[in-house]
Write a protein that holds these residues in place. Structure first.
Motif, PDB file in Angstrom:
ATOM      1  N   ARG A  94       0.828  -1.206   0.000  1.00  0.00           N
ATOM      2  CA  ARG A  94       0.000   0.000   0.000  1.00  0.00           C
ATOM      3  C   ARG A  94       0.865   1.260   0.000  1.00  0.00           C
ATOM      4  O   ARG A  94       0.511   2.269  -0.611  1.00  0.00           O
ATOM      5  N   LEU A  95       2.012   1.199   0.676  1.00  0.00           N
ATOM      6  CA  LEU A  95       2.947   2.326   0.649  1.00  0.00           C
ATOM      7  C   LEU A  95       3.467   2.552  -0.760  1.00  0.00           C
ATOM      8  O   LEU A  95       3.484   3.686  -1.257  1.00  0.00           O
ATOM      9  N   LEU A  96       3.901   1.479  -1.409  1.00  0.00           N
ATOM     10  CA  LEU A  96       4.428   1.609  -2.771  1.00  0.00           C
ATOM     11  C   LEU A  96       3.368   2.149  -3.731  1.00  0.00           C
ATOM     12  O   LEU A  96       3.664   2.949  -4.620  1.00  0.00           O
ATOM     13  N   GLU A  97       2.126   1.726  -3.542  1.00  0.00           N
ATOM     14  CA  GLU A  97       1.045   2.237  -4.376  1.00  0.00           C
ATOM     15  C   GLU A  97       0.829   3.730  -4.151  1.00  0.00           C
ATOM     16  O   GLU A  97       0.607   4.488  -5.101  1.00  0.00           O
ATOM     17  N   ALA A  98       0.888   4.157  -2.899  1.00  0.00           N
ATOM     18  CA  ALA A  98       0.730   5.582  -2.607  1.00  0.00           C
ATOM     19  C   ALA A  98       1.871   6.386  -3.232  1.00  0.00           C
ATOM     20  O   ALA A  98       1.640   7.437  -3.847  1.00  0.00           O
ATOM     21  N   LEU A  99       3.087   5.891  -3.096  1.00  0.00           N
ATOM     22  CA  LEU A  99       4.235   6.605  -3.677  1.00  0.00           C
ATOM     23  C   LEU A  99       4.163   6.612  -5.195  1.00  0.00           C
ATOM     24  O   LEU A  99       4.555   7.593  -5.842  1.00  0.00           O
ATOM     25  N   LEU A 102      10.491   7.770   1.175  1.00  0.00           N
ATOM     26  CA  LEU A 102      11.502   6.748   0.894  1.00  0.00           C
ATOM     27  C   LEU A 102      12.516   6.678   2.031  1.00  0.00           C
ATOM     28  O   LEU A 102      12.937   5.587   2.432  1.00  0.00           O
ATOM     29  N   GLU A 103      12.902   7.829   2.543  1.00  0.00           N
ATOM     30  CA  GLU A 103      13.879   7.850   3.628  1.00  0.00           C
ATOM     31  C   GLU A 103      13.259   7.377   4.945  1.00  0.00           C
ATOM     32  O   GLU A 103      13.851   6.558   5.660  1.00  0.00           O
ATOM     33  N   PHE A 104      12.059   7.874   5.244  1.00  0.00           N
ATOM     34  CA  PHE A 104      11.447   7.527   6.523  1.00  0.00           C
ATOM     35  C   PHE A 104      11.140   6.031   6.614  1.00  0.00           C
ATOM     36  O   PHE A 104      11.419   5.388   7.625  1.00  0.00           O
ATOM     37  N   TYR A 105      10.556   5.485   5.552  1.00  0.00           N
ATOM     38  CA  TYR A 105      10.160   4.071   5.575  1.00  0.00           C
ATOM     39  C   TYR A 105      11.289   3.134   5.135  1.00  0.00           C
ATOM     40  O   TYR A 105      11.092   1.925   5.051  1.00  0.00           O
ATOM     41  N   GLN A 164      14.862   3.629  -3.822  1.00  0.00           N
ATOM     42  CA  GLN A 164      14.234   4.128  -5.042  1.00  0.00           C
ATOM     43  C   GLN A 164      14.069   3.019  -6.077  1.00  0.00           C
ATOM     44  O   GLN A 164      13.073   2.970  -6.802  1.00  0.00           O
ATOM     45  N   GLY A 165      15.029   2.111  -6.118  1.00  0.00           N
ATOM     46  CA  GLY A 165      14.950   1.008  -7.067  1.00  0.00           C
ATOM     47  C   GLY A 165      13.749   0.114  -6.822  1.00  0.00           C
ATOM     48  O   GLY A 165      13.143  -0.415  -7.771  1.00  0.00           O
ATOM     49  N   GLU A 166      13.401  -0.086  -5.550  1.00  0.00           N
ATOM     50  CA  GLU A 166      12.224  -0.908  -5.240  1.00  0.00           C
ATOM     51  C   GLU A 166      10.954  -0.231  -5.743  1.00  0.00           C
ATOM     52  O   GLU A 166      10.057  -0.889  -6.289  1.00  0.00           O
ATOM     53  N   LEU A 167      10.871   1.085  -5.560  1.00  0.00           N
ATOM     54  CA  LEU A 167       9.703   1.806  -6.066  1.00  0.00           C
ATOM     55  C   LEU A 167       9.652   1.753  -7.586  1.00  0.00           C
ATOM     56  O   LEU A 167       8.590   1.511  -8.168  1.00  0.00           O
ATOM     57  N   ASP A 168      10.793   1.959  -8.237  1.00  0.00           N
ATOM     58  CA  ASP A 168      10.835   1.893  -9.702  1.00  0.00           C
ATOM     59  C   ASP A 168      10.387   0.530 -10.204  1.00  0.00           C
ATOM     60  O   ASP A 168       9.653   0.428 -11.195  1.00  0.00           O
TER      61      ASP A 168
END
Length: 461
Positions: free
Chosen positions: A93-98, A162-165, A169-173
């Motif tokens: 859900r975090l990745l979806e929000a980002l 990204l920093e807090f959690y 960046q590669g995981e989000l990409d």
């Protein structure tokens, strides 16, 4: 304490004539004259957002132990190894929000392209009149520029998250690419709503909505605190469905309370984490404290309906009107997750539960009531303010009368509420109703208002 400081440079594009005048609903000009001038003259301000981020979360006097413990628990829950990996996993859900915040401009521009294409269906003569008199086509260019400015804010939210959690960046990409291959578009509406909550919770414009509920809730809390005798220990208060957390921070300003916010939506949470780490949005080189020196965004550019003037749609909104306490953890702790499960270990752990525009969000309101009763200490209080507008597929839809009857059967005693918080809603029952606006945009030609129900109920000893 170690801090990682960086500055984000934001260009606030504002009509020049608007900057030169005091902005209010009463004196806001229209486009009935000089429309061509208004649509083309801009003044550009350089705004510095100074963001202070905790690099390593060390223990220290600036951060409470319970905040550090909650962050540790949160990061454990965020691990892919924790629980089953699916669309309900908090990291997913975090990745979806980002992904949504990263895609803000792309999604908004696609919608703008659709609107511009529709404009093309007007006749040539009609478009000529619109261009000559009000410069209608130029609004599409202006909105595109402001979409780009909003994307700068969204990018700052993503970087902070990204920093807090502790997400690379590669995981989000990689997640973005997987969703693209699966043909799944990012959520445009949830991002837009989160940005609008900046207006409701953290701007001067949102005061008209906050002022309907906050005084009644604050008064009830103050009376509860004053009723204690010989106990200096802070009362523990939890606010489920806290959104961007303004009410929790208002409660913290009252003497004698330890405050916990709770929110499920990751779209709200990542913006809150951004606010939590902002020490100031004022230009450090400016002493004026004026609106153009604050962080700004343009929350109304995604809706072309119900505006008095085109400039109302395009106007900037400054935030925050009062800085949230910083560094994080010095005032209010945020517990992320579903209210019904996030406090599984908190039986009789709170003195007060405050439900503000919350109980009607339940899929099963009975589970909400069970949770409220369970986490309250005997003698604890439940304060509610909000409507009963249930969603599309709730298990149970209770009337106000039903809720009172069920709550009393569970072991709640409803307390007297002040007349200033509305008229009596039910004969012989201590529940009051007061009109509360919920619409984000105070200048819109349409208003959404509810007969919000306010009560204070005490769990029997």
């Amino acid at each position: 304490m170690m801090w990682n400081l960086r500055r984000l440079w934001v260009l606030a594009v504002t009509p020049a004539w608007l900057v030169a005048q005091a902005i209010s609903v009463d004196n806001h000009p229209s486009l009935q004259s000089n429309a061509e001038e208004y649509s083309t003259i801009f003044q550009v301000h350089q705004t510095i957002l100074t963001v202070s981020e905790n690099a390593s979360l060390p223990a220290g006097p600036d951060q409470t132990e319970r905040h550090l413990n909650e962050v540790e628990r949160l990061l454990q829950r965020m691990s892919r190894k924790h629980g089953r990996w699916n669309e309900h996993h908090p990291r997913y859900r975090l990745l979806e929000a980002l992904r949504g915040f990263s895609s803000y401009a792309q999604l908004q521009q696609a919608e703008l392209d659709r609107l511009e294409k529709l404009y093309g269906h007007a006749s040539k003569q009609q478009r000529a009149l619109l261009e000559r008199e009000i410069g209608y086509g130029k609004r599409f260019t202006r909105v595109r520029e402001l979409i780009a400015k909003n994307q700068e804010l969204c990018d700052a939210v993503v970087r902070n998250a990204l920093e807090f959690y502790q997400v690379d960046q590669g995981e989000l990409d990689s997640h973005v690419e997987q969703m693209k291959k699966a043909g799944r578009s990012a959520d445009r509406v949830s991002v837009s709503q989160a940005l609008k909550h900046l207006v409701r919770d953290w701007s001067a414009e949102g005061a008209n909505e906050r002022d309907a509920a906050f005084p009644c809730i604050s008064r009830a809390l103050s009376e509860i605190s004053a009723g204690r005798s010989g106990n200096d220990k802070p009362l523990r208060v939890v606010l489920p469905g806290a959104g961007l957390g303004r009410l929790g921070h208002e409660v913290y300003q009252l003497p004698g309370f330890e405050v916990t916010n709770n929110e499920w939506s990751m779209y709200q949470n990542v913006v809150y984490r951004f606010l939590e780490n902002v020490t100031t949005l004022l230009n450090p080189d400016s002493s004026s404290g004026s609106a153009q020196d604050r962080g700004v965004h343009y929350p109304f550019i995604d809706s072309w309906s119900h505006h008095k003037t085109a400039l109302d749609m395009l106007r900037p909104v400054s935030f925050p009107d009062v800085p949230p306490p910083s560094p994080p953890g010095t005032a209010v702790v945020l517990v992320e997750g579903d209210f019904t499960t996030a406090f599984a270990d908190s039986t009789a752990g709170f003195d007060v539960v405050v439900t503000h525009f919350f109980i009607d969000t339940a899929r099963n309101i009975m589970t909400y009531l069970d949770t409220i009763f369970r986490i309250l200490k005997p003698g604890g209080y439940w304060i509610n303010f909000g409507p009963l507008l249930y969603g599309s597929a709730p298990f149970v839809q209770l009337s106000l009368e039903d809720i009172v009857a069920v709550a009393e059967a569970m072991g709640f005693e409803f307390q007297e509420a002040p007349e200033s918080c509305g008229a009596a809603s039910l004969p012989g029952k201590k529940v009051r109703g007061v009109e509360a606006v919920y619409g984000f945009n105070s200048r819109a030609l349409t208003k959404n208002a509810y007969d919000a129900q306010f009560w204070v109920a005490r769990r029997k000893l």
